[in-house]
Design an enzyme around this catalytic site. Structure first.
Site, PDB file in Angstrom:
ATOM      1  N   LYS A  13       0.876  -1.148  -0.010  1.00 10.09           N
ATOM      2  CA  LYS A  13       0.083   0.226   0.016  1.00 10.09           C
ATOM      3  C   LYS A  13       0.755   1.071   0.034  1.00 10.09           C
ATOM      4  O   LYS A  13       0.505   2.098  -0.935  1.00 10.09           O
ATOM      5  CB  LYS A  13      -0.792   0.032   1.237  1.00 10.09           C
ATOM      6  CG  LYS A  13      -1.893  -0.834   1.494  1.00 10.09           C
ATOM      7  CD  LYS A  13      -2.407  -0.795   2.851  1.00 10.09           C
ATOM      8  CE  LYS A  13      -1.645  -0.728   4.170  1.00 10.09           C
ATOM      9  NZ  LYS A  13      -1.139  -2.201   4.219  1.00 10.09           N
ATOM     10  N   ARG A  85      -8.620   1.703   9.218  1.00  8.00           N
ATOM     11  CA  ARG A  85      -8.186   0.417   9.509  1.00  8.00           C
ATOM     12  C   ARG A  85      -9.328  -0.443  10.431  1.00  8.00           C
ATOM     13  O   ARG A  85      -9.139  -1.460  10.785  1.00  8.00           O
ATOM     14  CB  ARG A  85      -6.775   0.345  10.475  1.00  8.00           C
ATOM     15  CG  ARG A  85      -5.720  -0.304   9.729  1.00  8.00           C
ATOM     16  CD  ARG A  85      -4.482  -0.223  10.675  1.00  8.00           C
ATOM     17  NE  ARG A  85      -3.370  -0.963  10.287  1.00  8.00           N
ATOM     18  CZ  ARG A  85      -2.468  -0.352   9.305  1.00  8.00           C
ATOM     19  NH1 ARG A  85      -2.443   1.009   8.889  1.00  8.00           N
ATOM     20  NH2 ARG A  85      -1.604  -1.188   9.168  1.00  8.00           N
ATOM     21  N   ARG A 121      11.782  -6.656   3.837  1.00 14.36           N
ATOM     22  CA  ARG A 121      11.788  -5.232   3.604  1.00 14.36           C
ATOM     23  C   ARG A 121      12.764  -4.454   4.391  1.00 14.36           C
ATOM     24  O   ARG A 121      13.032  -4.877   5.592  1.00 14.36           O
ATOM     25  CB  ARG A 121      10.345  -4.648   4.069  1.00 14.36           C
ATOM     26  CG  ARG A 121      10.211  -3.083   4.356  1.00 14.36           C
ATOM     27  CD  ARG A 121       8.735  -2.565   4.244  1.00 14.36           C
ATOM     28  NE  ARG A 121       8.046  -2.891   5.597  1.00 14.36           N
ATOM     29  CZ  ARG A 121       6.847  -2.644   5.696  1.00 14.36           C
ATOM     30  NH1 ARG A 121       5.914  -2.108   4.756  1.00 14.36           N
ATOM     31  NH2 ARG A 121       6.155  -3.087   6.864  1.00 14.36           N
ATOM     32  N   ARG A 152      12.177  -2.585  10.059  1.00 14.78           N
ATOM     33  CA  ARG A 152      11.230  -1.841  10.945  1.00 14.78           C
ATOM     34  C   ARG A 152      11.107  -2.974  12.132  1.00 14.78           C
ATOM     35  O   ARG A 152      11.214  -3.931  11.999  1.00 14.78           O
ATOM     36  CB  ARG A 152       9.933  -1.769  10.187  1.00 14.78           C
ATOM     37  CG  ARG A 152       9.595  -0.274   9.934  1.00 14.78           C
ATOM     38  CD  ARG A 152       8.483  -0.371   8.884  1.00 14.78           C
ATOM     39  NE  ARG A 152       7.148  -0.767   9.537  1.00 14.78           N
ATOM     40  CZ  ARG A 152       5.700  -0.731   8.837  1.00 14.78           C
ATOM     41  NH1 ARG A 152       5.798   0.013   7.803  1.00 14.78           N
ATOM     42  NH2 ARG A 152       4.929  -1.260   9.375  1.00 14.78           N
ATOM     43  N   ARG A 163      -0.106  -8.659  13.314  1.00 15.16           N
ATOM     44  CA  ARG A 163      -0.608  -7.578  12.543  1.00 15.16           C
ATOM     45  C   ARG A 163      -1.350  -8.333  11.378  1.00 15.16           C
ATOM     46  O   ARG A 163      -2.582  -7.794  11.111  1.00 15.16           O
ATOM     47  CB  ARG A 163       0.627  -7.005  11.550  1.00 15.16           C
ATOM     48  CG  ARG A 163       1.116  -5.947  12.482  1.00 15.16           C
ATOM     49  CD  ARG A 163       2.655  -5.809  12.257  1.00 15.16           C
ATOM     50  NE  ARG A 163       2.651  -4.958  10.739  1.00 15.16           N
ATOM     51  CZ  ARG A 163       3.657  -5.169  10.092  1.00 15.16           C
ATOM     52  NH1 ARG A 163       4.755  -5.884  10.436  1.00 15.16           N
ATOM     53  NH2 ARG A 163       3.864  -4.683   8.581  1.00 15.16           N
TER      54      ARG A 163
HETATM   55  P1  ADP Z   1       1.423  -2.074   7.668  1.00 18.72           P
HETATM   56  O1  ADP Z   1       0.459  -1.852   6.754  1.00 18.72           O
HETATM   57  O2  ADP Z   1       2.803  -2.652   6.781  1.00 18.72           O
HETATM   58  O3  ADP Z   1       1.268  -3.246   8.713  1.00 18.72           O
HETATM   59  P2  ADP Z   1       1.614   0.638   8.690  1.00 18.72           P
HETATM   60  O4  ADP Z   1       2.852   1.424   8.318  1.00 18.72           O
HETATM   61  O5  ADP Z   1       0.405   1.366   7.809  1.00 18.72           O
HETATM   62  O6  ADP Z   1       2.030  -0.658   8.459  1.00 18.72           O
HETATM   63  O7  ADP Z   1       1.317   0.733  10.075  1.00 18.72           O
HETATM   64  C1  ADP Z   1       2.392   0.257  11.167  1.00 18.72           C
HETATM   65  C2  ADP Z   1       1.506   0.175  12.589  1.00 18.72           C
HETATM   66  O8  ADP Z   1       1.074   1.553  12.943  1.00 18.72           O
HETATM   67  C3  ADP Z   1       0.283  -0.724  12.734  1.00 18.72           C
HETATM   68  O9  ADP Z   1       0.746  -1.947  12.893  1.00 18.72           O
HETATM   69  C4  ADP Z   1      -0.431   0.019  13.934  1.00 18.72           C
HETATM   70  O10 ADP Z   1       0.069  -0.216  15.159  1.00 18.72           O
HETATM   71  C5  ADP Z   1      -0.140   1.631  13.687  1.00 18.72           C
HETATM   72  N1  ADP Z   1      -1.346   2.296  12.739  1.00 18.72           N
HETATM   73  C6  ADP Z   1      -0.980   2.794  11.567  1.00 18.72           C
HETATM   74  N2  ADP Z   1      -2.298   3.254  11.099  1.00 18.72           N
HETATM   75  C7  ADP Z   1      -3.322   2.804  11.914  1.00 18.72           C
HETATM   76  C8  ADP Z   1      -4.638   3.228  12.318  1.00 18.72           C
HETATM   77  N3  ADP Z   1      -5.312   3.581  11.159  1.00 18.72           N
HETATM   78  N4  ADP Z   1      -5.194   2.695  13.249  1.00 18.72           N
HETATM   79  C9  ADP Z   1      -4.775   2.376  14.166  1.00 18.72           C
HETATM   80  N5  ADP Z   1      -3.418   2.076  14.387  1.00 18.72           N
HETATM   81  C10 ADP Z   1      -2.635   2.367  13.213  1.00 18.72           C
END
Ligand code: ADP
Length: 215
Positions: A13, A85, A121, A152, A163
């Site tokens: 994404k 999310r 990654r 990360r 996750r």
């Molecule tokens: P990925 O899609 O690779 O899991 P992101 O970089 O989008 O990773 O998000 C990393 C972390 O940040 C998530 O696992 C969560 O802990 C937090 N996070 C990001 N966006 C949200 C959201 N919209 N609501 C709640 N937590 C979030």
């Protein structure tokens, strides 16, 4: 257009949203990047969310909703990646007239592919550019800024599993929410980023041709 990007962890994404935003000169806002920056700077929000993010749990909407709305309000078009999310977050955007998305892009990849992408990654500490160990030597610096490439904190096997569980329970229903609303674009996320971008562009062209053009 106002676009939100959905999909499992590792779907690509962030990469796709970034490519799209650069090509079409739109604002790209990633809640994951925002939270990692807050954690790195040790802000009050960062201190509050550090343990949750690093363990692969979601940050509560009460901490995130206002931050997202403040960043996006009055900005016109945007590409929002990592938000919404949960159904609560999706309803929050829809309920706020100026933040309601025109389309939701679901980046669809099989779990095995996504997990492999996450395990390989690497992210640049300096500029945030994302690379994959398949394309570089382990000791290489960032190809864009020369910065150090790191893994990360939430890209270890156990956290990736959590996750994924959170994604299935909380985020998969968001995809159905937008499908029911008639604004979901289901994109095959396999292959290299330029190929996925081309699929997204074709889907958006068809979406607009069907009369969904809001700008
Ligand atoms: P990925 O899609 O690779 O899991 P992101 O970089 O989008 O990773 O998000 C990393 C972390 O940040 C998530 O696992 C969560 O802990 C937090 N996070 C990001 N966006 C949200 C959201 N919209 N609501 C709640 N937590 C979030």
């Amino acid at each position: 257009m106002k676009l939100v990007f959905l999909g499992p962890p590792g779907a690509g994404k962030g990469t796709l949203a970034g490519l799209y935003a650069r090509k079409y000169n739109t604002r790209h806002f990633s809640t994951g990047d925002l939270l990692r920056a807050e954690i790195a700077s040790g802000t009050p929000l960062g201190r509050e969310v550090k343990a949750l993010v690093e363990a692969g749990h979601l940050v509560p909407q009460r901490l995130l909703g206002r931050v997202v709305a403040d960043r996006l309000r009055g900005m016109g078009d945007f590409v929002l990646d990592g938000y919404p999310r949960t159904l609560e977050q999706a309803e929050f955007l829809t309920g706020d007239g100026s933040l309601a998305p025109d389309a939701a892009v679901f980046v669809n990849v099989p779990e095995a592919v996504a997990v492999q992408r996450l395990l390989s990654r690497r992210v640049c500490e300096g500029c945030g550019e994302i690379t994959n160990t398949a394309d570089i030597q382990e000791s290489d610096p960032c190809g864009t800024c020369g910065g150090k490439l790191v893994t990360r904190a939430d890209d270890d096997a156990e956290t990736i599993k959590r996750r994924y569980e959170v994604y299935i329970a909380e985020t998969a229903p968001v995809t159905e929410y937008y499908r029911r609303g008639g604004i979901l674009l289901d994109i095959d996320g396999s292959g290299k980023p330029p190929a996925v971008l081309a699929r997204l562009e074709a889907a958006l062209a068809a979406f607009r041709a069907a009369g969904h053009d809001n700008g």
